[in-house]
Design a protein around this motif. Structure first.
Motif: not given
Length: 124
Positions: A94-122
């Motif tokens: 899921p971390i790879l699915w979320c690479l393109g989505e940033f929930s908070n653009p001010n935080s560089p560490f949000e790139i490693f999230t697994s809670n995004c729409a793409a991961a939820s769908d999969e």
């Protein structure tokens, strides 16, 4: 390798959807170690053994299927299965699915999230 795998897959993951920057960084680091170091060395070793066995003619036939001789060892066969399972797991990461989505653009560490729409769908 086993400790990094366990920490990145089950022990350090919050399944309730809450996560922090430190959690994301630790999980991504453990998974990167597992996939990029452990998996690649396993696959390299098996590709090397397959090429050597095929080049030297060390092949056995099981029900008309040619199999490299080194795979007659149960340890090597299990290791090959583990490598294939790791390849399958990295495709479901899921971390790879979320690479393109940033929930908070001010935080560089949000790139490693697994809670995004793409991961939820999969994951459904």
């Amino acid at each position: 390798s086993l400790c990094a795998f366990m920490a990145g897959q089950a022990v350090y993951v919050h399944h309730d959807g809450t996560e922090s920057k430190v959690d994301n960084l630790v999980v991504a680091s453990c998974r990167a170690f597992t996939y990029f170091l452990s998996m690649t060395s396993l696959l390299y070793d098996h590709i090397k053994h397959i090429i050597v066995d095929c080049a030297t003619g060390n092949i056995v036939h099981q029900s008309y299927v040619p199999i490299p001789l080194y795979l007659c060892s149960s340890r090597q066969l299990c290791s090959l299965i583990l490598g294939c399972l790791l390849v399958f797991m990295v495709t479901l990461e899921p971390i790879l699915w979320c690479l393109g989505e940033f929930s908070n653009p001010n935080s560089p560490f949000e790139i490693f999230t697994s809670n995004c729409a793409a991961a939820s769908d999969e994951m459904k």
